[in-house]
Structure formats: C-alpha cells, structure tokens
Write a protein that holds these residues in place. Structure first.
Motif, short mmCIF file in Angstrom:
data_model
loop_
_atom_site.label_atom_id
_atom_site.label_comp_id
_atom_site.label_asym_id
_atom_site.label_seq_id
_atom_site.Cartn_x
_atom_site.Cartn_y
_atom_site.Cartn_z
N LYS A 45 -16.31 17.36 2.68
CA LYS A 45 -15.33 18.58 3.09
C LYS A 45 -15.05 18.56 4.67
CE LYS A 45 -19.30 21.06 2.51
NZ LYS A 45 -20.06 19.86 1.93
N SER A 46 -15.88 18.21 5.30
CA SER A 46 -15.40 18.09 6.75
C SER A 46 -14.54 16.97 6.95
CB SER A 46 -16.62 17.61 7.74
OG SER A 46 -17.79 18.82 7.74
N THR A 47 -14.63 15.99 6.48
CA THR A 47 -13.48 14.85 6.54
C THR A 47 -12.12 15.51 6.01
OG1 THR A 47 -15.04 13.24 5.97
CG2 THR A 47 -12.94 12.69 5.71
N ALA A 164 -12.32 26.99 8.74
CA ALA A 164 -13.63 27.28 9.33
C ALA A 164 -14.56 26.24 8.57
CB ALA A 164 -13.91 28.57 8.86
N ASP A 165 -15.45 25.37 8.95
CA ASP A 165 -16.03 24.35 8.34
C ASP A 165 -17.58 24.97 8.44
OD1 ASP A 165 -17.40 22.36 7.58
OD2 ASP A 165 -16.41 20.72 9.01
N GLU A 166 -17.84 25.53 7.27
CA GLU A 166 -19.50 26.07 7.19
C GLU A 166 -19.60 27.17 8.22
OE1 GLU A 166 -22.04 24.06 4.89
OE2 GLU A 166 -21.19 21.99 5.01
N PRO A 167 -18.76 28.06 8.43
CA PRO A 167 -19.09 29.00 9.68
C PRO A 167 -20.09 29.73 9.78
CG PRO A 167 -17.29 29.90 8.05
CD PRO A 167 -17.72 28.59 7.50
MG MG Z 1 -19.39 19.10 6.88
#
Ligand code: MG
Ligand code: ADP
Length: 224
Positions: A45-47, A164-167
C-alpha cells in the motif's frame, strides 16, 4: 487533472533477497475521485502511494499527471510539482517538533517562498477545529489534533490531490472517525481528489471507488 498509473512495479533488493512490493499496478484517477485502497500489512500500500505521489521511483511502469510523466523530469521539478499539486498525510503525522501548529501548517508555502494566506489559514483552522491550537507545539496537542494540523498543512498550498497513508492508524476510534469525517467533507466541499490507504473496512467503505491490494497485486472492487 487525471492521473494515469500504468503497469507500475517496485522490486526491492537483488536476487535471493528480492521483494516484489508492487506488481504491475494500473489505475486511472479522475479529478474529484474519492478512492480507498485496502490491504493487509506488507501488501504494498505505502509503496504504491509513494510511487503515485512521486516520493519514490518505480522499477518499471509510469505515472502521468495530465500529460506529465512525473518520473521523467528533474528532481527539482518533481519537488516543485509535488509541493504545488499534492498534499500528503502520513500515519505518523510527521510534524516538526520545534515548530508551532501554525508554523507547521505554513511550511509548504515557506518552502515555495510564497506568502502566508492568512484568510485561508484561518478558514482551514476553523474547518479542522484548530482555532485555539495554532500557537501550540505538536507535543502539546493530542494525536487527533496533530493529524488535523497535518491535514491543514497538506491543504495550505491548495493542491488538487490529497494522498493519505493510514491517516487514522495512530489514532483512537473516536479521533480517527473525526479525522475521516473531516477528510470526507474536505474532499466533497473543496472538490479535491482523495486517495486513502487503510486496513479498516469502515474507512474503505466511505470511498466511492474501492481497491484492494494483496501481495502487490492491485484490483478494483466492483460495488454491485
Ligand atoms: Mg504502509
Ligand atoms: P504496506 O504499506 O501495505 O504495509 P509496504 O508498501 O510498506 O506495505 O511494503 C510492501 C513490501 O515491500 C513489504 O514486504 C516490505 O517489507 C517491502 N519493503 C518496503 N520498503 C522496502 C525497502 N525500502 N526495502 C526493502 N523492502 C521494502
């Protein structure tokens, strides 16, 4: 502005240590879309978000904003492009500890040598319930307040797109819901494009388009 993501891959390491973090992900993000991407820890996901937002370079594939391939220009152009077009919200807030909430929010403008827009700053503070917190340092704020400062910072340069990355990943349920409600309202009222990564199905369900990612494989969930 439309974002075209084509066959995007990221491979970390070499030979026996190789990790395929993202495997030929493709999607088109339209102006005003509200997209969620859900997947387990380590699924890429973050990638994916870092590649789409120009924070990292892909191993192969392309990311095109309008007619600009963001990984083809100079680093300097990409940084300027990111500051003007993209707001990024991290799970860990990433506020500068020695700066007040106000100074943190204004940082993107400072980096771009732009004047502070006092009216817009007050508008954002009001929208995010931060009016009486602007002179506080991050450690004097709750997690939810820190994330709302980070949201204001993501919006101050009036970008079209918010990633937004796991805000809500570092927040309790109540402040997490508040933060999500505010993000949804901002997406709708300011007609921003919003891409939210989460492993919370309730948050994923708020989005109009939903994607899942498993072992680096991205797919869109068709809602019947
Ligand atoms: Mg992540
Ligand atoms: P998620 O955000 O879904 O938890 P990530 O995108 O952070 O997943 O990571 C996807 C995969 O890539 C994981 O297996 C992770 O260990 C690996 N990975 C991420 N960043 C690096 C890196 N800098 N070097 C090597 N492997 C990495």
């Amino acid at each position: 502005m439309e974002i075209q993501v084509k066959e995007l891959s990221k491979i970390y390491g070499t030979q026996e240590n190789q990790v395929v973090a993202l495997n030929r992900a493709s999607l088109t993000i339209h102006q005003g879309d509200f997209i969620s991407i859900m997947g387990p820890s380590g699924s890429g996901k973050s990638t994916l978000l870092h590649l789409i937002s120009g924070l990292d370079l892909p191993t192969s594939g392309s990311v095109t904003y309008g007619s600009t391939n963001i990984h083809q220009g100079s680093d300097r152009n990409l940084s300027a492009f990111r500051r003007q077009k993209i707001g990024f919200i991290f799970q860990q807030f990433h506020l500068l500890p020695v700066l007040t909430a106000r100074e943190n929010i204004l940082m993107p403008l400072l980096l771009d040598k732009k004047q502070a827009d006092e009216t817009y700053l007050q508008e954002l503070a009001c929208l995010l319930g931060l009016e009486s917190r602007l002179t506080h340092l991050p450690h004097e704020l709750s997690g939810g307040q820190q994330q709302r400062v980070a949201i204001a910072r993501a919006l101050i340069a009036r970008p079209d797109i918010i990633f937004a990355d796991e805000p809500t990943g570092n927040l309790d349920t109540k402040s997490g819901s508040q933060v999500m409600e505010m993000l949804c309202r901002i997406q709708e009222n300011m007609s921003k494009t919003l891409v939210v990564i989460t492993h919370d199905p309730r948050i994923a369900g708020m989005a109009r388009r939903r994607f899942t990612i498993v072992d680096g494989e991205l797919s869109e969930v068709t809602v019947s």
